[in-house]
Design a protein around this motif. Structure first.
Motif, PDB file in Angstrom:
ATOM      1  N   LYS A  30       9.238  15.238   4.705  1.00  0.00           N
ATOM      2  CA  LYS A  30       9.702  14.406   5.820  1.00  0.00           C
ATOM      3  C   LYS A  30      11.186  14.085   5.703  1.00  0.00           C
ATOM      4  O   LYS A  30      11.780  13.534   6.615  1.00  0.00           O
ATOM      5  N   ILE A  31      11.758  14.394   4.552  1.00  0.00           N
ATOM      6  CA  ILE A  31      13.157  14.100   4.245  1.00  0.00           C
ATOM      7  C   ILE A  31      13.425  12.604   4.433  1.00  0.00           C
ATOM      8  O   ILE A  31      14.277  12.178   5.184  1.00  0.00           O
ATOM      9  N   THR A  32      12.671  11.807   3.728  1.00  0.00           N
ATOM     10  CA  THR A  32      12.806  10.365   3.837  1.00  0.00           C
ATOM     11  C   THR A  32      12.617   9.720   2.473  1.00  0.00           C
ATOM     12  O   THR A  32      12.208  10.380   1.522  1.00  0.00           O
ATOM     13  N   ARG A  33      12.895   8.461   2.390  1.00  0.00           N
ATOM     14  CA  ARG A  33      12.667   7.712   1.153  1.00  0.00           C
ATOM     15  C   ARG A  33      11.301   7.049   1.143  1.00  0.00           C
ATOM     16  O   ARG A  33      10.873   6.547   0.125  1.00  0.00           O
ATOM     17  N   PHE A  34      10.636   7.003   2.280  1.00  0.00           N
ATOM     18  CA  PHE A  34       9.431   6.195   2.365  1.00  0.00           C
ATOM     19  C   PHE A  34       8.174   7.006   2.631  1.00  0.00           C
ATOM     20  O   PHE A  34       8.160   7.915   3.447  1.00  0.00           O
ATOM     21  N   ASN A  35       7.089   6.608   1.962  1.00  0.00           N
ATOM     22  CA  ASN A  35       5.770   7.140   2.269  1.00  0.00           C
ATOM     23  C   ASN A  35       5.270   6.482   3.551  1.00  0.00           C
ATOM     24  O   ASN A  35       5.870   5.530   4.053  1.00  0.00           O
ATOM     25  N   TYR A  36       4.130   6.924   4.016  1.00  0.00           N
ATOM     26  CA  TYR A  36       3.529   6.358   5.232  1.00  0.00           C
ATOM     27  C   TYR A  36       3.237   4.865   5.087  1.00  0.00           C
ATOM     28  O   TYR A  36       3.203   4.129   6.053  1.00  0.00           O
ATOM     29  N   ASP A  37       3.042   4.402   3.851  1.00  0.00           N
ATOM     30  CA  ASP A  37       2.700   2.999   3.630  1.00  0.00           C
ATOM     31  C   ASP A  37       3.911   2.126   3.312  1.00  0.00           C
ATOM     32  O   ASP A  37       3.781   0.971   2.924  1.00  0.00           O
ATOM     33  N   GLY A  38       5.114   2.686   3.475  1.00  0.00           N
ATOM     34  CA  GLY A  38       6.332   1.920   3.271  1.00  0.00           C
ATOM     35  C   GLY A  38       6.821   1.873   1.833  1.00  0.00           C
ATOM     36  O   GLY A  38       7.859   1.291   1.549  1.00  0.00           O
ATOM     37  N   LYS A  39       6.103   2.490   0.923  1.00  0.00           N
ATOM     38  CA  LYS A  39       6.541   2.538  -0.477  1.00  0.00           C
ATOM     39  C   LYS A  39       7.529   3.688  -0.657  1.00  0.00           C
ATOM     40  O   LYS A  39       7.517   4.653   0.099  1.00  0.00           O
ATOM     41  N   ILE A  40       8.359   3.584  -1.685  1.00  0.00           N
ATOM     42  CA  ILE A  40       9.376   4.608  -1.911  1.00  0.00           C
ATOM     43  C   ILE A  40       8.726   5.887  -2.419  1.00  0.00           C
ATOM     44  O   ILE A  40       7.943   5.876  -3.370  1.00  0.00           O
ATOM     45  N   CYS A  52       0.696  11.672   3.978  1.00  0.00           N
ATOM     46  CA  CYS A  52       1.928  11.045   4.450  1.00  0.00           C
ATOM     47  C   CYS A  52       2.412  11.698   5.748  1.00  0.00           C
ATOM     48  O   CYS A  52       2.764  11.022   6.711  1.00  0.00           O
ATOM     49  N   LEU A  53       2.410  13.030   5.789  1.00  0.00           N
ATOM     50  CA  LEU A  53       2.849  13.748   6.987  1.00  0.00           C
ATOM     51  C   LEU A  53       1.949  13.446   8.183  1.00  0.00           C
ATOM     52  O   LEU A  53       2.426  13.224   9.296  1.00  0.00           O
TER      53      LEU A  53
END
Length: 172
Positions: A30-40, A52-53
């Protein structure tokens, strides 16, 4: 993968290439810092990237729901992790040198098996050293520069701003 095409092209042409690597490009689909649950996110190793995707893909349309159903069937963590490992392997090629922003990023890539001698730290910031000051009062303002999205940390900025303001009341 369009992100990796320039590396592949340089390899095919026997050309050396310097790649500026954002820390999440090779390690998070996803090229992000966060998982689906808002954790890093800690990267693809030992992560449930599929979950997550799928959580990040929301649609109310019939077509969107069909696409998500197809992704549910097609996506596997094994496929995702293999794709991410291929990105890492591209960075290991002999003709690739890597520029990163910080020692943390360098250590992060070394932990994925990229030789540290391939990685150079090029800080992305401004040095105020040597700039003259006429000792006049200047208002101190801290601002956020980035997209208004969760991925870019927009919501986190407000939390940081509250802490800064509480500790430094003269800063706006």
């Amino acid at each position: 993968d369009y992100d990796s095409s320039i590396i592949r092209a340089a390899s095919d042409e026997n050309k050396n290439i310097i790649v500026y690597v954002h820390i999440w490009w090779p390690t998070c689909p996803k090229i992000t810092r966060f998982n689906y649950d808002g954790k890093i996110c800690q990267g693809f190793i030992n992560s449930n990237c599929k979950k997550c995707l799928l959580h990040s893909f929301e649609s109310r349309s019939v077509i969107g729901k069909l696409i998500k159903m197809g992704l549910t069937i097609f996506l596997t963590n094994n496929r995702i992790h293999k794709k991410m490992q291929n990105r890492i392997n591209l960075l290991k090629k002999d003709n690739v040198k890597i520029a990163v922003l910080s020692p943390y990023m360098k250590d992060y890539f070394v932990s994925y098996g990229i030789p540290q001698e391939k990685i150079k730290i090029v800080p992305n910031g401004i040095s105020f050293k040597g700039l003259a000051s006429n000792n006049t009062f200047r208002e101190k303002i801290v601002c956020y520069y980035g997209g208004e999205s969760k991925i870019k940390g927009f919501e986190i900025f407000f939390k940081i701003a509250e802490i800064v303001k509480a500790n430094y009341p003269d800063i706006r």
